[in-house]
Design a protein around this motif. Sequence first.
Motif, PDB file in Angstrom:
ATOM      1  N   PHE A  33       1.710   0.284   1.743  1.00 40.95           N
ATOM      2  CA  PHE A  33       1.094  -0.400   2.705  1.00 40.95           C
ATOM      3  C   PHE A  33       2.052  -1.323   3.192  1.00 40.95           C
ATOM      4  O   PHE A  33       2.044  -1.542   4.548  1.00 40.95           O
ATOM      5  CB  PHE A  33      -0.092  -1.103   2.281  1.00 40.95           C
ATOM      6  CG  PHE A  33      -1.311  -0.281   1.793  1.00 40.95           C
ATOM      7  CD1 PHE A  33      -1.806   0.424   2.673  1.00 40.95           C
ATOM      8  CD2 PHE A  33      -1.560  -0.152   0.522  1.00 40.95           C
ATOM      9  CE1 PHE A  33      -2.795   1.496   2.458  1.00 40.95           C
ATOM     10  CE2 PHE A  33      -2.738   0.716   0.158  1.00 40.95           C
ATOM     11  CZ  PHE A  33      -3.129   1.434   0.969  1.00 40.95           C
ATOM     12  N   TYR A  41       4.775   0.209   5.415  1.00 38.67           N
ATOM     13  CA  TYR A  41       4.319   0.760   6.625  1.00 38.67           C
ATOM     14  C   TYR A  41       4.085  -0.362   7.520  1.00 38.67           C
ATOM     15  O   TYR A  41       4.603  -0.155   8.938  1.00 38.67           O
ATOM     16  CB  TYR A  41       2.833   1.331   6.447  1.00 38.67           C
ATOM     17  CG  TYR A  41       2.177   2.153   7.509  1.00 38.67           C
ATOM     18  CD1 TYR A  41       2.740   2.969   8.241  1.00 38.67           C
ATOM     19  CD2 TYR A  41       0.828   1.490   7.749  1.00 38.67           C
ATOM     20  CE1 TYR A  41       2.116   3.506   9.268  1.00 38.67           C
ATOM     21  CE2 TYR A  41       0.234   2.032   9.112  1.00 38.67           C
ATOM     22  CZ  TYR A  41       1.053   2.974   9.705  1.00 38.67           C
ATOM     23  OH  TYR A  41       0.220   3.511  10.826  1.00 38.67           O
ATOM     24  N   ALA A  42       3.625  -1.409   7.242  1.00 41.25           N
ATOM     25  CA  ALA A  42       3.292  -2.544   8.222  1.00 41.25           C
ATOM     26  C   ALA A  42       4.651  -3.165   8.768  1.00 41.25           C
ATOM     27  O   ALA A  42       4.887  -3.253   9.865  1.00 41.25           O
ATOM     28  CB  ALA A  42       2.820  -3.801   7.425  1.00 41.25           C
ATOM     29  N   SER A  71       7.595  -1.482   8.602  1.00 41.18           N
ATOM     30  CA  SER A  71       8.293  -0.184   9.558  1.00 41.18           C
ATOM     31  C   SER A  71       7.647  -0.309  11.062  1.00 41.18           C
ATOM     32  O   SER A  71       8.299   0.272  12.041  1.00 41.18           O
ATOM     33  CB  SER A  71       8.374   1.041   8.895  1.00 41.18           C
ATOM     34  OG  SER A  71       8.517   2.134   9.533  1.00 41.18           O
TER      35      SER A  71
END
Lengths: 279, 333
Positions: A89, A92-93, A95
């Motif tokens: 998570f 992802y944030a 990136s």
Amino acid sequence: MAAPRSFLWTRRIFLTLLTGFVLLPVYVMVSSSLKPLQDVSSEFRWLPSELTIRPYIDIWSTVPLAKYFVNSLIVAGAATVCSVVIAVFAAYAVSRYDFPGKRVFSVTVLSTQMFPGILFLLPLFLLYVNIGNATGIALFGSRGGLILTYLTFSLPFSIWMLIGYFDSVPRDLDEAALVDGCGPLRALVRVVVPAAIPGIVAVAVYAFMTAWGEVLFASVMTNDTTRTLAVGLQGYATLNDVYWNQIMAASLVVSVPVVAGFLLLQRYLVAGLTAGAVK
Amino acid sequence: MTTTTASARPGERTVGKSSPGAARGPRRRTGRIRRIGLPYLLLLPALVLELLVHLVPMVIGIVMSFKELTQFYIRDWSIAPWTGVDNYRISVDFDAPVGEALLHSFLVTCGFTVLSVGLCWFVGTAAAICMQDTFRGRGLLRALFLVPYALPVYAAVITWAFMFQHDNGLVNHVLHDQLGLTDKPSFWLIGDNSFVALLVVSVWKGWPFAFLIVMAGLQNIPKDLYEAAALDGAGVWQQIRRITLPSLRPVNQVLILVLFLWTFNDFNTPYVLFGKAAPAAADLISIHIYQSSFVTWNFGTGSAMSVLLLLFLLVVTGVYLLLTSRGRRSTHA
């Protein structure tokens, strides 16, 4: 390239010596684990005077090895799952989104990775003791407490590696999913995660390996019932005898799962480390 | 390696470009709020844990270093008396026993780290270059070379401890009994030789990582560079010196830093090899701080030493990143 003879010979000699150096302890481990006690307690011999599988039977009763094994499995497994899920998570944030504080976050994550374990050991030790005294929640000596401490090294590493890996997953993929009406979370789970499986496997292998081999926190933060293999193996050295043959047998038994897993997933790990570290 | 080049710069610019792209198109009003809040929501678990396992302990550690935290106050460290900078003064008073021991341990660690990192780098690079071409058994050899990296530290190091035993160890058997190189069996786990023993184990354990990373780096060197050099008449050694090593420089800069930090902070290897108290010749700083804290129960001084160690590492890392002029990129690497 057509290498000259001098290079080929240098290479051959170097690689042979290196193989010997690498394999020497492995040979000692295997051969000593098949020796009777009087054999390992006297002068070293390359070949066992007699072959015996006795040490492999005795290791389970000399110390509660099975219990330590289960403890290690629970602690390393839980630490791995937690850090991978949370890191997916977070990475992802970082990136995919631009937000205030992003740079602070990634620099903090990276820098905590270089901090010495000893720096966290003392405060975490006192913190756990005090939380225990104040609330009755036993973090000190419990598996939960140990799992939490293992996140000190596996979490930053996982986040750091996965940011690199997610960055290598083409953005068009999840943008297409977003345009198609997927929510960001669905895009992550359905598109980004499958595309980043090698990176995720690499991170998981690494996290498991380090937790399985960790000594410092395990030796301070565990008690009789929660002891892991790292500390439990010391039990084969008693005041009277050091059961070297059993130590070697136990070392082999606890190594086989991680080494086998590592060699099986080697390709992923190499690819993951490459994406994360070689830039 | 597409993965490597694509992830080379996970900087803000690429991301900044992609977000507006994602924001385009018809969206409900809640979409915007969600999009702004979402990154933080995704980060929340990581933030909470980072806070819990890193920032809170760090703050506690710094507070502890200003307190007189002996065994009497362990149950409730908040009532331990403040001592100001006493713990730091004791730690850096190199004429008194505590400071002198810390300085000694620091110097041992520096020497050990330089040697270990140098050897790990050299062996790893040499092996990676040797394995650059395909030959029969290359895959098997590569897997073998990764075994020290995969073995749990305690299993591997305990085996080395067995090999270094005075009476029943392999090392003395070979050096003394078989080769006759020493007059009498040596002690390897106490006395001055312990430094050598620690170094051998550390290199055995550490070089495969350098090997892995350099191997990955070698894949990024374009083949035609070698072909062009070969056409110009450059031999293998010249190619290694002129093409391979310079091309590896960026990889090496990160690799050396990582190896340095790991080796400098290593606790597991000396602890399994020597136990709670390492011999003076191999008294690495992590073990020394552990000893000062958990064996003599003086957590205040131990914390002060930890903070000093951290400051040292921050300064060294900062200077290194500046010198290699890859500061911005390396913080992301």
